[in-house]
Design an enzyme around this catalytic site. Structure first.
Site, PDB file in Angstrom:
ATOM      1  N   LYS A  98      29.089  71.529  99.771  1.00 46.92           N
ATOM      2  CA  LYS A  98      29.615  71.318  98.420  1.00 46.92           C
ATOM      3  C   LYS A  98      28.739  70.356  97.620  1.00 46.92           C
ATOM      4  CE  LYS A  98      33.641  69.243  97.780  1.00 46.92           C
ATOM      5  NZ  LYS A  98      34.834  68.681  97.103  1.00 46.92           N
ATOM      6  N   GLN A 125      28.173  59.322  94.424  1.00 43.42           N
ATOM      7  CA  GLN A 125      28.481  59.854  93.097  1.00 43.42           C
ATOM      8  C   GLN A 125      27.944  58.934  92.005  1.00 43.42           C
ATOM      9  OE1 GLN A 125      32.695  60.476  92.872  1.00 43.42           O
ATOM     10  NE2 GLN A 125      32.709  62.101  94.411  1.00 43.42           N
ATOM     11  N   ARG A 160      41.471  67.772 101.714  1.00 41.79           N
ATOM     12  CA  ARG A 160      41.150  67.279 103.059  1.00 41.79           C
ATOM     13  C   ARG A 160      42.400  66.783 103.797  1.00 41.79           C
ATOM     14  NH1 ARG A 160      35.876  68.116 102.945  1.00 41.79           N
ATOM     15  NH2 ARG A 160      34.726  67.561 101.055  1.00 41.79           N
ATOM     16  N   ARG A 205      43.801  58.246 100.533  1.00 40.81           N
ATOM     17  CA  ARG A 205      43.767  58.945 101.823  1.00 40.81           C
ATOM     18  C   ARG A 205      44.230  58.075 102.988  1.00 40.81           C
ATOM     19  NH1 ARG A 205      38.226  62.568 100.823  1.00 40.81           N
ATOM     20  NH2 ARG A 205      39.314  64.257  99.732  1.00 40.81           N
ATOM     21  N   ASP A 236      34.307  61.304 103.777  1.00 40.46           N
ATOM     22  CA  ASP A 236      35.260  62.396 103.574  1.00 40.46           C
ATOM     23  C   ASP A 236      35.891  62.881 104.877  1.00 40.46           C
ATOM     24  OD1 ASP A 236      35.071  62.568 100.792  1.00 40.46           O
ATOM     25  OD2 ASP A 236      33.276  63.800 100.906  1.00 40.46           O
ATOM     26  N   GLY A 253      35.904  65.244  91.676  1.00 41.41           N
ATOM     27  CA  GLY A 253      35.337  63.973  91.279  1.00 41.41           C
ATOM     28  C   GLY A 253      33.819  63.999  91.279  1.00 41.41           C
ATOM     29  N   LYS A 278      40.008  58.327  96.393  1.00 40.01           N
ATOM     30  CA  LYS A 278      39.554  59.716  96.482  1.00 40.01           C
ATOM     31  C   LYS A 278      40.584  60.613  95.773  1.00 40.01           C
ATOM     32  CE  LYS A 278      35.624  59.754  98.811  1.00 40.01           C
ATOM     33  NZ  LYS A 278      34.428  60.460  98.309  1.00 40.01           N
ATOM     34  N   SER A 309      28.467  54.453  96.952  1.00 38.83           N
ATOM     35  CA  SER A 309      28.966  55.662  96.300  1.00 38.83           C
ATOM     36  C   SER A 309      27.803  56.559  95.907  1.00 38.83           C
ATOM     37  CB  SER A 309      29.804  55.325  95.063  1.00 38.83           C
ATOM     38  OG  SER A 309      30.115  56.508  94.340  1.00 38.83           O
ATOM     39  N   ARG A 341      24.762  69.900  93.023  1.00 34.30           N
ATOM     40  CA  ARG A 341      23.468  69.398  92.559  1.00 34.30           C
ATOM     41  C   ARG A 341      22.504  70.534  92.245  1.00 34.30           C
ATOM     42  NH1 ARG A 341      26.119  65.739  95.460  1.00 34.30           N
ATOM     43  NH2 ARG A 341      25.699  63.507  95.232  1.00 34.30           N
TER      44      ARG A 341
END
Length: 450
Positions: free
Chosen positions: A28, A176, A403, A358, A327, A101, A354, A174, A33
């Site tokens: 993913k 991201q 998840r 979680r 994750d 996200g 997340k 991170s 990307r």
């Protein structure tokens, strides 16, 4: 309620060994990307093995909205005709990133240094997630963001008309945030510098280099320093997306806890910044082996064989490993419930923000299934009950989190009594073939009303 419709309650129960070969979808992170950098290059980028989950499809639609031509040629096969760095057009409508996200934060970065304005939204889960960690560094380039209280979607981002390069120290590990800053730096003059105190997944750096960006990475006393030269002309690429290690985690972990199982998961990306779960499982005593190691698309790849592992022991997972498996902690918590002793997971505060909290979601669901779980702001500990020891018999809330949903279904495959989740719908965001793939290995799922 699921991310894109009515709730889909689902139950998993014991049904014997899991056996066979599992072909999980494309990675993913790399899929997102590939679409974004294809849109920022000049010419035609061809992609095979793209994950066609809802998250990635939302990113493909977003790239079309910004002016790129994005076409689906066949299963996993896509072509992107890009507009070049700085070539994004202003979208005519709101950009809906669904549950992703990663998608929304990377796209914000990619458009933040172009003179366009875009409004972003998403599903209920994404609208609850904080965006300030991305919009704060993007403001340094000259972009502006206007959203709901707490920096939440819906949010309008006004790209910088005259962007400036930045030097940014990422405050929390991170990928991201790092990636959003690097993508923004593409259209800023001079050098943009990103400093990571703890290394995170490096797909963006690898792919930027592959597309022709001038990028160097140095290890200094400050940490991992990434230097990107802005305003390149990115060259289109042919990209083969490896299979997603985060998706592979579910058939692998299920095989480890279901008696008699022997599962081969082929072609999994084993980038060192992503493989922390498999290292941890081996340290716990899992019968997990790598076969046919190779390289595909600049990423290390291998086939993973996972067999039932009744002798797994709890361990303390090194906190420094968290970025490479962030994750995968939900499904690791499930495996830990079937090991002997305590598995302690420190340094996982990122799990609080997340798709759901979680730590809280897994602790509540495992307790409902009969396990003992302790938690703090940035840690969780699961007291193992040994092979087949989890009582089960509960209905677990997924909180619109794919998840969490898949992790509790894995628990139900090995627990003494069936485990139900309140909504399997979000699974489609990342692993749309999860249900048939697992049933093909021997799992037993039942949808409510079926």
């Amino acid at each position: 309620m699921s991310a894109h419709g009515d709730p889909i309650p689902m139950t998993a129960r014991r049904a014997g060994a899991l056996t066979g070969a599992a072909e999980v979808p494309g990675d993913k992170s790399i899929s997102h990307r590939a679409l974004i950098l294809g849109a920022l290059s000049v010419g035609e980028t061809r992609i095979t093995g793209l994950l066609e989950g809802q998250d990635v499809l939302d990113t493909a639609r977003a790239m079309r909205a910004f002016g790129a031509e994005v076409a689906h040629l066949g299963p996993g096969e896509w072509v992107v005709n890009g507009v070049g760095v700085g070539g994004f057009a202003e979208p005519a409508d709101v950009i809906d990133c669904g549950n992703s996200g990663t998608g929304v934060r990377l796209i914000m970065g990619a458009m933040a240094t172009s003179p366009v304005t875009a409004t972003f939204t998403g599903d209920a889960s994404l609208r609850a997630r904080p965006m300030g960690r991305v919009t704060d560094p993007l403001a340094l380039f000259g972009a502006a963001a206007y959203g709901r209280a707490g920096g939440r979607l819906p949010m309008t981002v006004v790209g910088a008309a005259e962007p400036v390069p930045v030097r940014y120290v990422v405050p929390v590990p991170s990928a991201q945030v790092k990636s959003a800053v690097l993508l923004a730096g593409l259209n800023a003059p001079g050098e943009t510098v990103v400093i990571e105190r703890e290394a995170t997944r490096d797909h963006t750096e690898r792919m930027l280099t592959g597309f022709g960006a001038s990028l160097r990475v140095e290890q200094t006393g400050e940490g991992r320093v990434i230097v990107l030269t802005g305003q390149p002309e990115l060259r289109p690429q042919t990209i083969a997306v490896p299979r997603d290690p985060s998706s592979a985690a579910f058939p692998v972990c299920a095989a480890l806890i279901v008696e008699g199982s022997d599962v081969l998961v082929s072609g999994i990306g084993l980038n060192p910044t992503r493989a922390g779960l498999f290292t941890t499982l081996i340290e716990m005593g899992a019968d997990l082996s790598y076969e046919n190691p190779r390289e595909e698309g600049g990423e290390p790849v291998a086939d993973l064989r996972a067999r039932f592992s009744p002798d797994m022991k709890g361990i303390e997972v090194p906190a420094g490993r968290a970025p490479s498996m962030i994750d995968e902690y939900p499904v690791l918590a499930v495996v830990a419930a079937f090991a002997e002793g305590v598995t302690r997971m420190p340094g996982i505060q990122e799990l609080r923000v997340k798709e759901s909290d979680r730590i809280a979601a897994m602790a509540a669901g495992l307790r409902a299934c009969g396990a003992t779980v302790e938690e703090g702001e940035d840690w969780m500990a699961v007291i193992g009950m040994g092979p087949g020891g989890l009582p089960g018999g509960a209905t677990c809330a997924t909180h619109l989190d794919h998840r969490i949903a898949m992790s509790f279904l894995c628990a139900g495959m090995a627990a003494q009594r069936p485990v139900t989740i309140d909504d399997a719908g979000p699974i489609a965001t990342s692993f749309p073939v999860f249900e048939p793939l697992m049933e093909g290995l021997g799992a037993a799922f039942t949808r409510a009303g079926a």
